[in-house]
Design an enzyme around this catalytic site. Structure first.
Site, short mmCIF file in Angstrom:
data_model
loop_
_atom_site.label_atom_id
_atom_site.label_comp_id
_atom_site.label_asym_id
_atom_site.label_seq_id
_atom_site.Cartn_x
_atom_site.Cartn_y
_atom_site.Cartn_z
N TYR A 1 59.08 -22.69 -45.51
CA TYR A 1 57.72 -22.69 -45.00
C TYR A 1 57.38 -24.06 -44.40
O TYR A 1 57.97 -25.09 -44.75
CB TYR A 1 56.69 -22.35 -46.10
N CYS B 1 51.59 -26.49 -55.56
CA CYS B 1 50.37 -27.29 -55.44
C CYS B 1 49.20 -26.60 -56.12
O CYS B 1 49.29 -25.43 -56.52
CB CYS B 1 50.04 -27.50 -53.96
N SER C 1 57.30 -34.76 -56.25
CA SER C 1 57.97 -33.48 -56.03
C SER C 1 57.09 -32.53 -55.23
O SER C 1 57.18 -31.30 -55.37
CB SER C 1 58.37 -32.85 -57.37
N GLY C 2 56.23 -33.10 -54.39
CA GLY C 2 55.47 -32.31 -53.44
C GLY C 2 54.22 -31.66 -53.96
O GLY C 2 53.72 -30.69 -53.37
N HIS D 1 44.92 -29.47 -52.63
CA HIS D 1 44.61 -29.40 -51.20
C HIS D 1 43.83 -28.13 -50.87
O HIS D 1 43.78 -27.16 -51.65
CB HIS D 1 45.87 -29.49 -50.35
N ASN E 1 45.96 -25.12 -55.18
CA ASN E 1 45.15 -24.62 -54.06
C ASN E 1 43.69 -24.53 -54.47
O ASN E 1 43.37 -23.93 -55.51
CB ASN E 1 45.62 -23.23 -53.66
#
Length: 388
Positions: free
Chosen positions: A299, A335, A312-313, A317, A337
């Site tokens: 993605y 993440c 690690s990302g 957000h 969301n």
């Protein structure tokens, strides 16, 4: 090499005559002796070149006492301590390499007369030097959170870690215990035992001028830096409960529903543990780690108001596409969301170094994943110090 200065207190003619008269009247052989010479020795000696920056300046006096010692030069300021009942003085720190210094010493001799001795010398100019490449936090005008570590990266590898660590000083308006831990050969990190008390300044000083970071590799200058600690902003979240609560100085600001990682793979599992907010970006491009276009699970997504909390990302957000799942299901790639409105608020409110504690997943964040240093107990943290 040492410089010696002598002063002889010689009796005058009148005193000699008095001695002769005393001998005649008393019928004995008594003589009025002159006071001994006072001798001052300064190391390095006057005119010396190539003096070692990490060797002390020493002043000694015989048959007298020191009354004052000053050191002047173009390098770092040098002070010292008088020892041994006023007969010795030693500088308290290293000297700037490739610099001229002048030492002026005043001493009283046995007869009470004040004398002055001086020595002007130069320190060696090293072939190799080291210094500080970066201090984090170091953004101009930045206010940081109460979990913020002090991260210092050097321009090259440090082998004399204990000596360098002794030269690093942290002073806070509201002191709290802390310790350094080495992260490799060129980086050291300071973490407190408990979070910093909020709303204060912390002053960092590195006295590296004249210090050897490795054999023959000298520091050329000192560094000072002030860090501003802001409000105690703590976010706590339950991955299984799909929400997090933000507090400031103990007062609740907002509860935010989120959708965390779906847990289908390790990389899609949001980490539990104590994280620190590391950076912000608006927008940020999210790309699946270790995958290229066409691979299963690949993605590439652009997101707004992203706040990073690991290497690690993981970010908090904006995710308008998952609003329907926020607060009820975990559908993200790892993440947190949140809605566009909550993402905008979180982005504008958070400081680097703010704490975000997450629970509820079977993936614990590693202590060295980003700034997750609070994952280690303070006892474990201190084991990374060169002074233990």
């Amino acid at each position: 090499m040492s410089a010696k200065v002598r002063i002889r207190l010689v009796a005058t003619g009148g005193a000699v005559a008095l001695a002769a008269l005393t001998a005649a009247c008393g019928g004995g052989g008594g003589v009025l002796s002159s006071p001994k010479e006072a001798v001052v020795t300064i190391t390095p000696a006057n005119g010396a070149g190539g003096a070692k920056p990490d060797a002390p300046i020493e002043v000694k006096v015989a048959d007298g006492t020191l009354s004052d010692v000053t050191v002047r030069g173009d390098g770092v300021a040098i002070t010292g301590e008088t020892l041994a009942s006023g007969t010795q003085w030693r500088s308290g720190r290293t000297l700037t390499p490739g610099t001229s210094y002048t030492v002026t010493a005043q001493a009283k001799g046995a007869g009470g007369k004040l004398m002055t001795a001086t020595s002007t010398f130069t320190t060696l100019k090293p072939a190799r030097t080291f210094g500080i490449a970066d201090i984090t936090p170091g953004l101009k005008g930045e206010t940081v959170g109460v979990g913020m570590p002090i991260m210092v990266r050097f321009t090259g590898p440090v082998t004399k870690k204990a000596a360098v660590e002794r030269a690093l000083e942290v002073k806070a308006d509201k002191p709290v215990e802390g310790a350094w831990r080495w992260i490799g050969s060129d980086q050291v990190v300071y973490r407190t035992k408990t979070y910093w008390p909020a709303h204060q300044n912390v002053r960092f000083t590195a006295r590296l001028a004249g210090l050897q970071g490795a054999t023959g590799v000298y520091g050329m200058k000192d560094t000072k830096h002030t860090i501003k600690i802001g409000a105690a902003q703590i976010t706590t979240g339950g991955i299984g409960r799909h929400q997090m609560t933000v507090t400031r100085d103990g007062r609740k600001l907002r509860t935010i529903p989120f959708s965390a990682g779906n847990g289908q793979t390790r990389e899609f599992t949001t980490t539990s543990g104590v994280h620190l907010l590391m950076e912000k970006g608006n927008p940020v491009t999210m790309i699946s780690p270790g995958k290229k276009k066409g691979d299963p699970g690949y993605y590439k997504t652009v997101v707004d108001h992203a706040v990073r909390f690991s290497n690690s990302g993981e970010y908090v957000h904006s995710a308008p596409w998952s609003v329907g799942s926020q607060g009820s299901a975990n559908v993200s790639h790892g993440c947190l969301n949140v809605s566009p409105a909550n993402a905008r608020w979180f982005y504008s409110t958070m400081q680097r170094g703010d704490v975000i504690k997450l629970t509820g997943s079977d993936r614990e964040v590693e202590w060295n994943n980003g700034w997750s240093f609070w994952q280690l107990s303070f006892a474990e943290w201190k084991k990374g110090s060169a002074l233990r």
